[in-house]
Design an enzyme around this catalytic site. Structure first.
Site, PDB file in Angstrom:
ATOM      1  N   TYR A 128      17.291   2.752 -25.021  1.00 18.50           N
ATOM      2  CA  TYR A 128      16.500   2.455 -23.820  1.00 18.50           C
ATOM      3  C   TYR A 128      15.424   3.534 -23.611  1.00 18.50           C
ATOM      4  O   TYR A 128      14.253   3.233 -23.386  1.00 18.50           O
ATOM      5  CB  TYR A 128      17.438   2.384 -22.615  1.00 18.50           C
ATOM      6  CG  TYR A 128      16.734   2.325 -21.273  1.00 18.50           C
ATOM      7  CD1 TYR A 128      16.320   1.113 -20.737  1.00 18.50           C
ATOM      8  CD2 TYR A 128      16.483   3.495 -20.553  1.00 18.50           C
ATOM      9  CE1 TYR A 128      15.670   1.073 -19.512  1.00 18.50           C
ATOM     10  CE2 TYR A 128      15.842   3.453 -19.329  1.00 18.50           C
ATOM     11  CZ  TYR A 128      15.435   2.243 -18.816  1.00 18.50           C
ATOM     12  OH  TYR A 128      14.789   2.204 -17.602  1.00 18.50           O
ATOM     13  N   ARG A 138      21.232  -2.784  -5.897  1.00 19.11           N
ATOM     14  CA  ARG A 138      21.516  -2.278  -7.239  1.00 19.11           C
ATOM     15  C   ARG A 138      22.576  -3.163  -7.891  1.00 19.11           C
ATOM     16  O   ARG A 138      23.537  -3.607  -7.225  1.00 19.11           O
ATOM     17  CB  ARG A 138      22.026  -0.852  -7.094  1.00 19.11           C
ATOM     18  CG  ARG A 138      22.116  -0.036  -8.346  1.00 19.11           C
ATOM     19  CD  ARG A 138      20.832   0.029  -9.079  1.00 19.11           C
ATOM     20  NE  ARG A 138      20.628   1.304  -9.740  1.00 19.11           N
ATOM     21  CZ  ARG A 138      19.918   1.439 -10.846  1.00 19.11           C
ATOM     22  NH1 ARG A 138      19.346   0.387 -11.410  1.00 19.11           N
ATOM     23  NH2 ARG A 138      19.725   2.632 -11.383  1.00 19.11           N
ATOM     24  N   SER A 140      17.407  -2.850 -18.541  1.00 18.46           N
ATOM     25  CA  SER A 140      17.350  -1.643 -17.700  1.00 18.46           C
ATOM     26  C   SER A 140      18.653  -0.866 -17.705  1.00 18.46           C
ATOM     27  O   SER A 140      18.739   0.205 -17.130  1.00 18.46           O
ATOM     28  CB  SER A 140      16.977  -2.023 -16.267  1.00 18.46           C
ATOM     29  OG  SER A 140      18.020  -2.785 -15.693  1.00 18.46           O
ATOM     30  N   GLU A 150      14.669   8.633 -17.838  1.00 11.88           N
ATOM     31  CA  GLU A 150      15.519   8.595 -19.025  1.00 11.88           C
ATOM     32  C   GLU A 150      14.732   9.087 -20.260  1.00 11.88           C
ATOM     33  O   GLU A 150      15.331   9.544 -21.230  1.00 11.88           O
ATOM     34  CB  GLU A 150      16.038   7.160 -19.223  1.00 11.88           C
ATOM     35  CG  GLU A 150      17.038   6.951 -20.330  1.00 11.88           C
ATOM     36  CD  GLU A 150      18.440   7.542 -20.091  1.00 11.88           C
ATOM     37  OE1 GLU A 150      18.762   7.909 -18.945  1.00 11.88           O
ATOM     38  OE2 GLU A 150      19.203   7.635 -21.075  1.00 11.88           O
ATOM     39  N   ASP A 190       7.852 -14.806 -20.733  1.00 12.26           N
ATOM     40  CA  ASP A 190       8.851 -13.914 -21.321  1.00 12.26           C
ATOM     41  C   ASP A 190       8.109 -12.753 -21.982  1.00 12.26           C
ATOM     42  O   ASP A 190       7.133 -12.977 -22.712  1.00 12.26           O
ATOM     43  CB  ASP A 190       9.648 -14.724 -22.371  1.00 12.26           C
ATOM     44  CG  ASP A 190      10.919 -14.028 -22.792  1.00 12.26           C
ATOM     45  OD1 ASP A 190      10.885 -12.795 -22.992  1.00 12.26           O
ATOM     46  OD2 ASP A 190      11.939 -14.723 -22.941  1.00 12.26           O
ATOM     47  N   THR A 210      13.376 -10.501 -10.544  1.00 12.08           N
ATOM     48  CA  THR A 210      14.749 -10.817 -10.124  1.00 12.08           C
ATOM     49  C   THR A 210      15.622  -9.563 -10.010  1.00 12.08           C
ATOM     50  O   THR A 210      16.757  -9.646  -9.560  1.00 12.08           O
ATOM     51  CB  THR A 210      15.424 -11.809 -11.101  1.00 12.08           C
ATOM     52  OG1 THR A 210      15.478 -11.198 -12.388  1.00 12.08           O
ATOM     53  CG2 THR A 210      14.661 -13.116 -11.201  1.00 12.08           C
ATOM     54  N   GLY A 211      15.096  -8.424 -10.419  1.00 13.82           N
ATOM     55  CA  GLY A 211      15.881  -7.183 -10.354  1.00 13.82           C
ATOM     56  C   GLY A 211      15.740  -6.489  -9.005  1.00 13.82           C
ATOM     57  O   GLY A 211      15.008  -6.940  -8.119  1.00 13.82           O
ATOM     58  N   GLN A 212      16.452  -5.369  -8.882  1.00 11.84           N
ATOM     59  CA  GLN A 212      16.418  -4.597  -7.624  1.00 11.84           C
ATOM     60  C   GLN A 212      14.978  -4.237  -7.215  1.00 11.84           C
ATOM     61  O   GLN A 212      14.546  -4.503  -6.087  1.00 11.84           O
ATOM     62  CB  GLN A 212      17.219  -3.300  -7.805  1.00 11.84           C
ATOM     63  CG  GLN A 212      16.990  -2.284  -6.695  1.00 11.84           C
ATOM     64  CD  GLN A 212      17.613  -0.919  -6.970  1.00 11.84           C
ATOM     65  OE1 GLN A 212      18.589  -0.567  -6.353  1.00 11.84           O
ATOM     66  NE2 GLN A 212      17.037  -0.140  -7.878  1.00 11.84           N
ATOM     67  N   ASP A 213      14.233  -3.642  -8.138  1.00 11.59           N
ATOM     68  CA  ASP A 213      12.888  -3.173  -7.787  1.00 11.59           C
ATOM     69  C   ASP A 213      11.945  -4.342  -7.544  1.00 11.59           C
ATOM     70  O   ASP A 213      11.095  -4.294  -6.658  1.00 11.59           O
ATOM     71  CB  ASP A 213      12.317  -2.285  -8.904  1.00 11.59           C
ATOM     72  CG  ASP A 213      13.072  -0.979  -9.032  1.00 11.59           C
ATOM     73  OD1 ASP A 213      14.080  -0.795  -8.333  1.00 11.59           O
ATOM     74  OD2 ASP A 213      12.645  -0.134  -9.844  1.00 11.59           O
ATOM     75  N   SER A 248      10.376   5.829 -17.049  1.00  4.65           N
ATOM     76  CA  SER A 248      11.691   6.242 -16.548  1.00  4.65           C
ATOM     77  C   SER A 248      11.988   7.698 -16.867  1.00  4.65           C
ATOM     78  O   SER A 248      11.621   8.197 -17.940  1.00  4.65           O
ATOM     79  CB  SER A 248      12.751   5.352 -17.208  1.00  4.65           C
ATOM     80  OG  SER A 248      14.021   5.953 -17.106  1.00  4.65           O
TER      81      SER A 248
END
Ligand code: G4F
Length: 328
Positions: free
Chosen positions: A150, A185, A82, A128, A56, A10-13, A126
């Site tokens: 994160y 996004r 995220s 990050e 999940d 369901t996310g951007q990617d 990531s």
């Protein structure tokens, strides 16, 4: 027909990847959590070819069931918390889903695939993880120094993926993706927050943008280009880890320059106010990736450049807000 299970669909990617896999002839299964999740409905409407599978990342047995039901050749693990800022407030949740969720999925794959190790696994690592960077640019060999819950969770997910590859011979890859953006996004991320606000200022719906640290620099690419790299990683003879980046870095100030120019609004300074609320307890000051390995081994190159990305997002948001006004 190859089969793929995508977490975080369901996310951007997840949305970009679902489109890409469908175009390549895959049967696409999307793991969606919760009961009556409204995001599942939007996926059904937007991508009717995706089969929604309940599950999940916090629940091991649901992952086993999802694998048994979808019988995938490839699993793309894009799910989890995220938003870096949120991870400071929900550190335990972030560790459980973004970190331990990777381990649960790897264990489920190990259990379900048995001896033949047929299922190929992609982990969304990531940039990050580089955090307080030890060298510039950052490559697959740069040590990690995460600066947020994160980032710490992502380091665990990354290392456990390498560990399962080395220990059990799983075909498991990590893509160390630098920031990647686009019209899909979420509005909480700085790029989309800016382009959406710029569109609303242009249309007279908003007067200012309230932001945090404007000095941070990021290596921003287009999400549509980056999901291609994910797929390419799983098509190689041997599993490996790859940095995916443009190799350019820009400050938030530069992003504002281009966004305001794209909307023909002139200087951004009178419109931007800074507020402590949007500063983080620890910041990642500079990210810029060296994607030489991906270019050489995968033949991957980004197609959309930085000005093209900002313009695409501003145009999209002006169109979206104009349609809203006209629909009133
Ligand atoms: O857009 P951001 O929230 O993205 P961030 O933290 O770099 O994380 C993104 O990229 C990572 C890859 O490196 C992904 F792993 C992660 O999932 C996500 O996609 O913030 C970018 C920068 C930060 O330095 C932040 O402090 O923008 C700064 N910023 C300044 N004002 C702001 C704001 N960020 C947000 N979200 N909102 C602001 O108002």
């Amino acid at each position: 027909m190859p089969r793929a299970l995508v977490t975080g669909i369901t996310g951007q990617d997840g949305r970009h990847l679902a489109e890409l896999l469908h175009a390549k002839g895959y049967e696409v299964f999307g793991l969606v959590k919760g009961q009556n999740n409204p995001k599942a409905e939007s996926i059904r409407e937007e991508f009717p070819f995706v089969e929604i599978v309940p599950g999940d990342l916090a629940d091991f047995s649901s992952l086993v069931s999802a694998l048994e039901r979808s019988r995938p050749d490839e699993v793309y693990n894009l799910g989890g918390v995220s938003f870096v800022a949120m991870s400071f407030n929900q550190a335990e949740l972030t560790a459980n889903i973004t970190g331990l969720g990777v381990l649960r999925m790897l264990e489920a794959i190990r259990l379900v695939s048995g001896e033949d190790r047929r299922i190929r696994f992609y982990q969304a690592s990531s940039s990050e993880m580089f955090g307080k960077v030890r060298e510039t640019p950052q490559s697959e060999l740069t040590p990690f120094h995460p600066r947020s819950p994160y980032g710490v969770a992502k380091v665990f997910g990354h290392d456990i993926t390498v560990n399962y590859r080395e220990s059990y011979g799983l075909y498991a890859c990590s893509g160390i993706l630098f920031n990647h953006e686009g019209p899909r996004r979420g509005l909480e991320f700085v790029t989309r927050k800016i382009t959406h606000a710029v569109a609303r200022i242009k249309l007279g719906l908003q007067q200012e943008i309230v932001l945090g640290n404007l000095d941070a620099k990021r290596d921003w690419g287009y999400a549509g280009d980056y999901v291609e790299a994910m797929w390419l990683m799983l098509q190689q003879p041997e599993p490996d880890d790859f940095v995916i980046a443009t190799g350019e870095t820009h400050s938030i100030g530069e992003f504002l320059d281009l966004a305001f120019r794209a909307a023909e609004l002139g200087d951004w300074h009178p419109y931007v106010r800074q507020d402590k609320r949007f500063f983080r307890p620890a910041e990642v000051d500079l990210l810029v990736g060296d994607a030489t390995k991906a270019r050489t081994k995968l033949g991957w190159v980004p197609r959309v450049d930085f000005p093209g990305l900002v313009e695409m997002m501003v145009r999209h948001d002006i169109d979206m807000e104009s349609r809203r006004i006209n629909a009133r």
